[in-house]
Design an enzyme around this catalytic site. Structure first.
Site, PDB file in Angstrom:
ATOM      1  N   CYS A 159      -9.557  -8.741  -7.399  1.00 52.15           N
ATOM      2  CA  CYS A 159     -10.259  -7.566  -7.943  1.00 52.15           C
ATOM      3  C   CYS A 159     -10.252  -7.629  -9.471  1.00 52.15           C
ATOM      4  O   CYS A 159      -9.535  -8.440 -10.079  1.00 52.15           O
ATOM      5  CB  CYS A 159      -9.592  -6.284  -7.439  1.00 52.15           C
ATOM      6  SG  CYS A 159      -8.055  -5.894  -8.288  1.00 52.15           S
TER       7      CYS A 159
ATOM      8  N   CYS B 252      -1.888  -4.604  -5.603  1.00 54.67           N
ATOM      9  CA  CYS B 252      -2.471  -5.837  -5.058  1.00 54.67           C
ATOM     10  C   CYS B 252      -1.414  -6.948  -5.037  1.00 54.67           C
ATOM     11  O   CYS B 252      -0.439  -6.913  -5.805  1.00 54.67           O
ATOM     12  CB  CYS B 252      -3.621  -6.308  -5.939  1.00 54.67           C
ATOM     13  SG  CYS B 252      -5.111  -5.311  -5.829  1.00 54.67           S
TER      14      CYS B 252
ATOM     15  N   GLU C  53       0.831  -1.213   0.000  1.00 50.54           N
ATOM     16  CA  GLU C  53       0.000   0.000   0.000  1.00 50.54           C
ATOM     17  C   GLU C  53       0.859   1.254   0.000  1.00 50.54           C
ATOM     18  O   GLU C  53       2.085   1.196   0.163  1.00 50.54           O
ATOM     19  CB  GLU C  53      -0.951  -0.038   1.208  1.00 50.54           C
ATOM     20  CG  GLU C  53      -1.905  -1.230   1.103  1.00 50.54           C
ATOM     21  CD  GLU C  53      -2.939  -1.296   2.208  1.00 50.54           C
ATOM     22  OE1 GLU C  53      -2.841  -0.560   3.211  1.00 50.54           O
ATOM     23  OE2 GLU C  53      -3.874  -2.107   2.058  1.00 50.54           O
TER      24      GLU C  53
ATOM     25  N   GLU D  12      -1.734 -10.036  -6.135  1.00 50.82           N
ATOM     26  CA  GLU D  12      -1.695 -10.794  -7.392  1.00 50.82           C
ATOM     27  C   GLU D  12      -0.888 -10.038  -8.432  1.00 50.82           C
ATOM     28  O   GLU D  12      -0.104 -10.609  -9.187  1.00 50.82           O
ATOM     29  CB  GLU D  12      -3.116 -11.012  -7.938  1.00 50.82           C
ATOM     30  CG  GLU D  12      -4.062 -11.742  -7.001  1.00 50.82           C
ATOM     31  CD  GLU D  12      -4.821 -10.814  -6.059  1.00 50.82           C
ATOM     32  OE1 GLU D  12      -4.250  -9.810  -5.581  1.00 50.82           O
ATOM     33  OE2 GLU D  12      -5.995 -11.105  -5.786  1.00 50.82           O
TER      34      GLU D  12
HETATM   35  N1  THU Z   1      -6.085  -6.357  -2.479  1.00 49.39           N
HETATM   36  C1  THU Z   1      -5.278  -7.288  -3.057  1.00 49.39           C
HETATM   37  O1  THU Z   1      -4.076  -7.384  -2.745  1.00 49.39           O
HETATM   38  N2  THU Z   1      -5.828  -8.104  -4.004  1.00 49.39           N
HETATM   39  C2  THU Z   1      -7.115  -8.034  -4.423  1.00 49.39           C
HETATM   40  O2  THU Z   1      -7.475  -8.715  -5.378  1.00 49.39           O
HETATM   41  C3  THU Z   1      -8.057  -7.189  -3.714  1.00 49.39           C
HETATM   42  C4  THU Z   1      -7.484  -6.186  -2.792  1.00 49.39           C
HETATM   43  C5  THU Z   1      -5.481  -5.455  -1.495  1.00 49.39           C
HETATM   44  C6  THU Z   1      -5.371  -4.027  -1.965  1.00 49.39           C
HETATM   45  C7  THU Z   1      -5.354  -3.279  -0.658  1.00 49.39           C
HETATM   46  O3  THU Z   1      -4.014  -3.204  -0.198  1.00 49.39           O
HETATM   47  C8  THU Z   1      -6.163  -4.137   0.297  1.00 49.39           C
HETATM   48  O4  THU Z   1      -6.259  -5.420  -0.321  1.00 49.39           O
HETATM   49  C9  THU Z   1      -7.563  -3.620   0.587  1.00 49.39           C
HETATM   50  O5  THU Z   1      -8.262  -3.399  -0.590  1.00 49.39           O
END
Ligand code: THU
Length: 161
Positions: free
Chosen positions: A112, A73, A64, A75
């Protein structure tokens, strides 16, 4: 006029010990990867582990940023690392999991839309289905191909026609 339907199917495991051994191992890698997350804003730690066709495992976690859209993310981190460092190999499976307050979420966390798009690209590039393992504490979903995550997806083929 035609009405058309797209159906997807996946396997749901309610007990993680029912999973095939290779999937269990990849889930353990994803759980481990989640501990490498940098998630001070959401506290939601996501881990992804990609199995390559030569047995190499590539891991990623969410990273983040105070400027929220700059974050990445899990992935996406794993897929980008894989393409940059093992671009000649093919991805055969990916396990994804998330820890909230240090505990695996009860339900599997689906990727996502952006990460689905990246998975589809990688599946097409590699030319092999990528098995997708979405692991939660009380259920794990296994999809035989990432295509099932995104029907009617936009791909490089659309740019050429
Ligand atoms: N996040 C992921 O790492 N992968 C996803 O497919 C969905 C969301 C992370 C992004 C962010 O750091 C946290 O989860 C909350 O959305």
């Amino acid at each position: 006029m035609n009405k058309r339907e797209v159906n997807i199917s996946f396997t749901e495991y309610q007990k993680s010990d029912e999973l095939p051994d290779a999937d269990k191992k990849l889930v353990a890698e994803a759980v481990d990867a989640a501990s490498g997350a940098y998630a001070p804003y959401s506290g939601f730690r996501v881990g992804a582990a990609i199995m390559l066709d030569d047995g190499t495992v590539v891991r990623g976690a969410n990273v983040e940023n105070a400027a929220f859209p700059s974050g990445s993310c899990a992935e996406k981190t794993a897929l980008s690392y894989m393409v940059a460092n093992y671009g000649e190999r093919q991805a055969v499976a990916i396990a994804i999991t998330a820890l909230s307050d240090g505990q695996m979420t009860e339900e599997p966390v689906p990727p996502c839309g952006n990460c689905r798009q990246m998975l589809i690209e990688e599946e097409q590039r590699g030319g092999k289905p990528i098995r997708v393992i979405l692991a939660g504490h009380s259920a794990t979903y296994v999809l035989e191909s990432s295509q099932a995550l995104m029907p009617l997806s936009f791909t490089g083929n659309n740019l050429r026609k």
